[in-house]
Design a protein around this motif. Structure first.
Motif, PDB file in Angstrom:
ATOM      1  N   SER A  15       0.828  -1.214   0.000  1.00 52.31           N
ATOM      2  CA  SER A  15       0.000   0.000   0.000  1.00 52.31           C
ATOM      3  C   SER A  15       0.861   1.263   0.000  1.00 52.31           C
ATOM      4  O   SER A  15       0.359   2.349  -0.302  1.00 52.31           O
ATOM      5  CB  SER A  15      -0.934   0.008   1.214  1.00 52.31           C
ATOM      6  OG  SER A  15      -0.167   0.054   2.414  1.00 52.31           O
ATOM      7  N   THR A  16       2.150   1.142   0.297  1.00 54.96           N
ATOM      8  CA  THR A  16       3.056   2.293   0.302  1.00 54.96           C
ATOM      9  C   THR A  16       4.129   2.163  -0.785  1.00 54.96           C
ATOM     10  O   THR A  16       5.212   2.737  -0.671  1.00 54.96           O
ATOM     11  CB  THR A  16       3.729   2.456   1.676  1.00 54.96           C
ATOM     12  OG1 THR A  16       4.472   1.261   1.968  1.00 54.96           O
ATOM     13  CG2 THR A  16       2.708   2.705   2.775  1.00 54.96           C
ATOM     14  N   SER A  17       3.820   1.443  -1.834  1.00 55.09           N
ATOM     15  CA  SER A  17       4.773   1.147  -2.897  1.00 55.09           C
ATOM     16  C   SER A  17       5.357   2.402  -3.543  1.00 55.09           C
ATOM     17  O   SER A  17       4.620   3.268  -4.028  1.00 55.09           O
ATOM     18  CB  SER A  17       4.097   0.308  -3.983  1.00 55.09           C
ATOM     19  OG  SER A  17       4.896   0.251  -5.136  1.00 55.09           O
ATOM     20  N   ILE A  18       6.684   2.476  -3.567  1.00 57.95           N
ATOM     21  CA  ILE A  18       7.324   3.588  -4.268  1.00 57.95           C
ATOM     22  C   ILE A  18       7.218   3.401  -5.781  1.00 57.95           C
ATOM     23  O   ILE A  18       7.213   4.382  -6.523  1.00 57.95           O
ATOM     24  CB  ILE A  18       8.786   3.802  -3.805  1.00 57.95           C
ATOM     25  CG1 ILE A  18       9.642   2.554  -4.036  1.00 57.95           C
ATOM     26  CG2 ILE A  18       8.815   4.249  -2.351  1.00 57.95           C
ATOM     27  CD1 ILE A  18      11.115   2.722  -3.665  1.00 57.95           C
ATOM     28  N   ASN A  19       7.096   2.167  -6.244  1.00 56.20           N
ATOM     29  CA  ASN A  19       6.880   1.939  -7.672  1.00 56.20           C
ATOM     30  C   ASN A  19       5.500   2.439  -8.088  1.00 56.20           C
ATOM     31  O   ASN A  19       5.350   2.982  -9.180  1.00 56.20           O
ATOM     32  CB  ASN A  19       7.088   0.462  -8.019  1.00 56.20           C
ATOM     33  CG  ASN A  19       8.552   0.169  -8.242  1.00 56.20           C
ATOM     34  OD1 ASN A  19       9.090   0.457  -9.300  1.00 56.20           O
ATOM     35  ND2 ASN A  19       9.207  -0.360  -7.226  1.00 56.20           N
ATOM     36  N   ALA A  20       4.514   2.294  -7.229  1.00 56.65           N
ATOM     37  CA  ALA A  20       3.182   2.834  -7.523  1.00 56.65           C
ATOM     38  C   ALA A  20       3.231   4.362  -7.536  1.00 56.65           C
ATOM     39  O   ALA A  20       2.567   5.004  -8.362  1.00 56.65           O
ATOM     40  CB  ALA A  20       2.167   2.336  -6.498  1.00 56.65           C
ATOM     41  N   MET A 113       9.245   0.483 -16.074  1.00 54.89           N
ATOM     42  CA  MET A 113       9.979   1.314 -15.120  1.00 54.89           C
ATOM     43  C   MET A 113      10.258   0.523 -13.857  1.00 54.89           C
ATOM     44  O   MET A 113       9.633  -0.506 -13.600  1.00 54.89           O
ATOM     45  CB  MET A 113       9.144   2.531 -14.727  1.00 54.89           C
ATOM     46  CG  MET A 113       8.681   3.377 -15.861  1.00 54.89           C
ATOM     47  SD  MET A 113       7.666   4.748 -15.300  1.00 54.89           S
ATOM     48  CE  MET A 113       6.338   3.911 -14.457  1.00 54.89           C
ATOM     49  N   SER A 114      11.180   1.089 -13.059  1.00 58.21           N
ATOM     50  CA  SER A 114      11.448   0.537 -11.737  1.00 58.21           C
ATOM     51  C   SER A 114      12.081   1.613 -10.876  1.00 58.21           C
ATOM     52  O   SER A 114      12.670   2.569 -11.379  1.00 58.21           O
ATOM     53  CB  SER A 114      12.385  -0.672 -11.826  1.00 58.21           C
ATOM     54  OG  SER A 114      13.669  -0.262 -12.272  1.00 58.21           O
ATOM     55  N   THR A 115      11.950   1.439  -9.574  1.00 58.08           N
ATOM     56  CA  THR A 115      12.654   2.279  -8.618  1.00 58.08           C
ATOM     57  C   THR A 115      12.868   1.471  -7.355  1.00 58.08           C
ATOM     58  O   THR A 115      12.221   0.431  -7.137  1.00 58.08           O
ATOM     59  CB  THR A 115      11.900   3.599  -8.318  1.00 58.08           C
ATOM     60  OG1 THR A 115      12.761   4.460  -7.547  1.00 58.08           O
ATOM     61  CG2 THR A 115      10.600   3.361  -7.556  1.00 58.08           C
ATOM     62  N   GLN A 140       6.521  -5.680 -26.870  1.00 64.12           N
ATOM     63  CA  GLN A 140       7.508  -4.815 -27.508  1.00 64.12           C
ATOM     64  C   GLN A 140       7.859  -3.732 -26.486  1.00 64.12           C
ATOM     65  O   GLN A 140       7.063  -2.824 -26.238  1.00 64.12           O
ATOM     66  CB  GLN A 140       6.949  -4.183 -28.776  1.00 64.12           C
ATOM     67  CG  GLN A 140       7.925  -3.233 -29.431  1.00 64.12           C
ATOM     68  CD  GLN A 140       7.303  -2.444 -30.574  1.00 64.12           C
ATOM     69  OE1 GLN A 140       6.201  -2.717 -31.025  1.00 64.12           O
ATOM     70  NE2 GLN A 140       8.022  -1.450 -31.031  1.00 64.12           N
ATOM     71  N   ILE A 141       9.033  -3.847 -25.875  1.00 66.99           N
ATOM     72  CA  ILE A 141       9.464  -2.853 -24.899  1.00 66.99           C
ATOM     73  C   ILE A 141       9.933  -1.625 -25.672  1.00 66.99           C
ATOM     74  O   ILE A 141      10.972  -1.649 -26.331  1.00 66.99           O
ATOM     75  CB  ILE A 141      10.590  -3.391 -23.984  1.00 66.99           C
ATOM     76  CG1 ILE A 141      10.221  -4.740 -23.372  1.00 66.99           C
ATOM     77  CG2 ILE A 141      10.939  -2.350 -22.920  1.00 66.99           C
ATOM     78  CD1 ILE A 141       8.996  -4.758 -22.500  1.00 66.99           C
ATOM     79  N   VAL A 142       9.168  -0.549 -25.576  1.00 65.01           N
ATOM     80  CA  VAL A 142       9.462   0.672 -26.314  1.00 65.01           C
ATOM     81  C   VAL A 142      10.472   1.516 -25.548  1.00 65.01           C
ATOM     82  O   VAL A 142      11.399   2.077 -26.119  1.00 65.01           O
ATOM     83  CB  VAL A 142       8.166   1.479 -26.559  1.00 65.01           C
ATOM     84  CG1 VAL A 142       8.459   2.822 -27.194  1.00 65.01           C
ATOM     85  CG2 VAL A 142       7.204   0.676 -27.412  1.00 65.01           C
ATOM     86  N   GLU A 143      10.286   1.617 -24.249  1.00 63.19           N
ATOM     87  CA  GLU A 143      11.159   2.421 -23.394  1.00 63.19           C
ATOM     88  C   GLU A 143      11.255   1.759 -22.025  1.00 63.19           C
ATOM     89  O   GLU A 143      10.346   1.034 -21.613  1.00 63.19           O
ATOM     90  CB  GLU A 143      10.600   3.836 -23.205  1.00 63.19           C
ATOM     91  CG  GLU A 143      10.781   4.758 -24.384  1.00 63.19           C
ATOM     92  CD  GLU A 143      12.211   5.254 -24.548  1.00 63.19           C
ATOM     93  OE1 GLU A 143      13.060   5.026 -23.661  1.00 63.19           O
ATOM     94  OE2 GLU A 143      12.488   5.886 -25.583  1.00 63.19           O
ATOM     95  N   SER A 144      12.364   2.060 -21.335  1.00 63.45           N
ATOM     96  CA  SER A 144      12.491   1.641 -19.942  1.00 63.45           C
ATOM     97  C   SER A 144      13.214   2.737 -19.179  1.00 63.45           C
ATOM     98  O   SER A 144      13.975   3.522 -19.758  1.00 63.45           O
ATOM     99  CB  SER A 144      13.228   0.302 -19.820  1.00 63.45           C
ATOM    100  OG  SER A 144      14.559   0.414 -20.268  1.00 63.45           O
ATOM    101  N   PHE A 145      12.938   2.778 -17.877  1.00 64.67           N
ATOM    102  CA  PHE A 145      13.504   3.831 -17.027  1.00 64.67           C
ATOM    103  C   PHE A 145      13.658   3.289 -15.619  1.00 64.67           C
ATOM    104  O   PHE A 145      12.741   2.672 -15.088  1.00 64.67           O
ATOM    105  CB  PHE A 145      12.569   5.056 -17.010  1.00 64.67           C
ATOM    106  CG  PHE A 145      13.040   6.156 -16.117  1.00 64.67           C
ATOM    107  CD1 PHE A 145      13.991   7.071 -16.559  1.00 64.67           C
ATOM    108  CD2 PHE A 145      12.536   6.292 -14.831  1.00 64.67           C
ATOM    109  CE1 PHE A 145      14.433   8.093 -15.726  1.00 64.67           C
ATOM    110  CE2 PHE A 145      12.964   7.301 -13.997  1.00 64.67           C
ATOM    111  CZ  PHE A 145      13.918   8.212 -14.444  1.00 64.67           C
ATOM    112  N   SER A 146      14.813   3.539 -15.031  1.00 65.96           N
ATOM    113  CA  SER A 146      15.071   3.142 -13.651  1.00 65.96           C
ATOM    114  C   SER A 146      15.443   4.376 -12.847  1.00 65.96           C
ATOM    115  O   SER A 146      16.330   5.138 -13.246  1.00 65.96           O
ATOM    116  CB  SER A 146      16.218   2.127 -13.610  1.00 65.96           C
ATOM    117  OG  SER A 146      16.603   1.875 -12.280  1.00 65.96           O
TER     118      SER A 146
END
Length: 183
Positions: A15-20, A113-115, A140-146
């Motif tokens: 419920s406190t997800s930083i990814n969310a 994405m991920s963090t 098809q992965i168009v973009e990714s960001f970490s």
């Protein structure tokens, strides 16, 4: 311009997800398309088991989720990381979805994405999902960001990235993703 439908969710059940939080930040930046955000935790499924599949069939939440994915042309997913891998919660959903349809991501354009609180920004999980897991199901992965060091680079009061370099990078990623959907 043809507006695409994008489904957005985080791979976390916290419920406190930083990814969310990162996901919500990115969804606000999408201006050219229609975004539907969901909570994956609302799709309650048992831990995958061939025995459960044989005796009970596919869990209806997995079928519902697969149908929802079908209704969208693209996905924005922020994957979390537990011990350098996608969480068991997220992986379990993917396992069930792949049993509903082995090509459940076929033709879907994905912004991944991920963090994390750490300096790698959940890169191990992101790279596994981007390079191994999702392509296997047709994505098809168009973009990714970490985003590394979430607490240092994201202000939860303003809901903005505080590091200018990461903020510019994320803006580029989102812009490229939106442009790619127009092709």
């Amino acid at each position: 311009m043809y507006m695409k439908k994008i489904l957005a969710f985080s791979g976390s059940n916290s419920s406190t997800s930083i990814n969310a939080k990162l996901l919500r930040h990115v969804v606000k930046k999408i201006t050219s398309h229609e975004v539907t955000s969901i909570e994956l935790s609302n799709y309650d499924v048992p831990i995958y088991s061939a025995d459960i599949e044989k005796t009970a069939g596919m869990p209806s939440p997995s079928v519902q989720l697969k149908n929802l994915i079908d209704e969208h042309q693209a996905l924005i997913i922020s994957v979390n990381e537990h011990n350098s891998a996608p969480s068991a919660f997220f992986k379990n959903h993917i396992d069930w979805l792949s049993r509903v349809d082995a090509n459940f991501l076929q033709g879907k354009k994905v912004l991944l994405m991920s963090t994390s609180p750490g300096k790698r920004g959940a890169k191990s999980s992101l790279e596994y999902v981007r390079d191994v897991l999702f392509p296997r199901f047709g994505a098809q992965i168009v973009e990714s960001f970490s985003l590394p060091s979430f607490g240092e680079n994201y202000d939860e009061t303003s809901n903005e990235l505080t590091n200018e370099l990461y903020a510019l990078g994320l803006t580029d990623v989102v812009t490229n993703f939106e442009q790619n959907l127009l092709n």
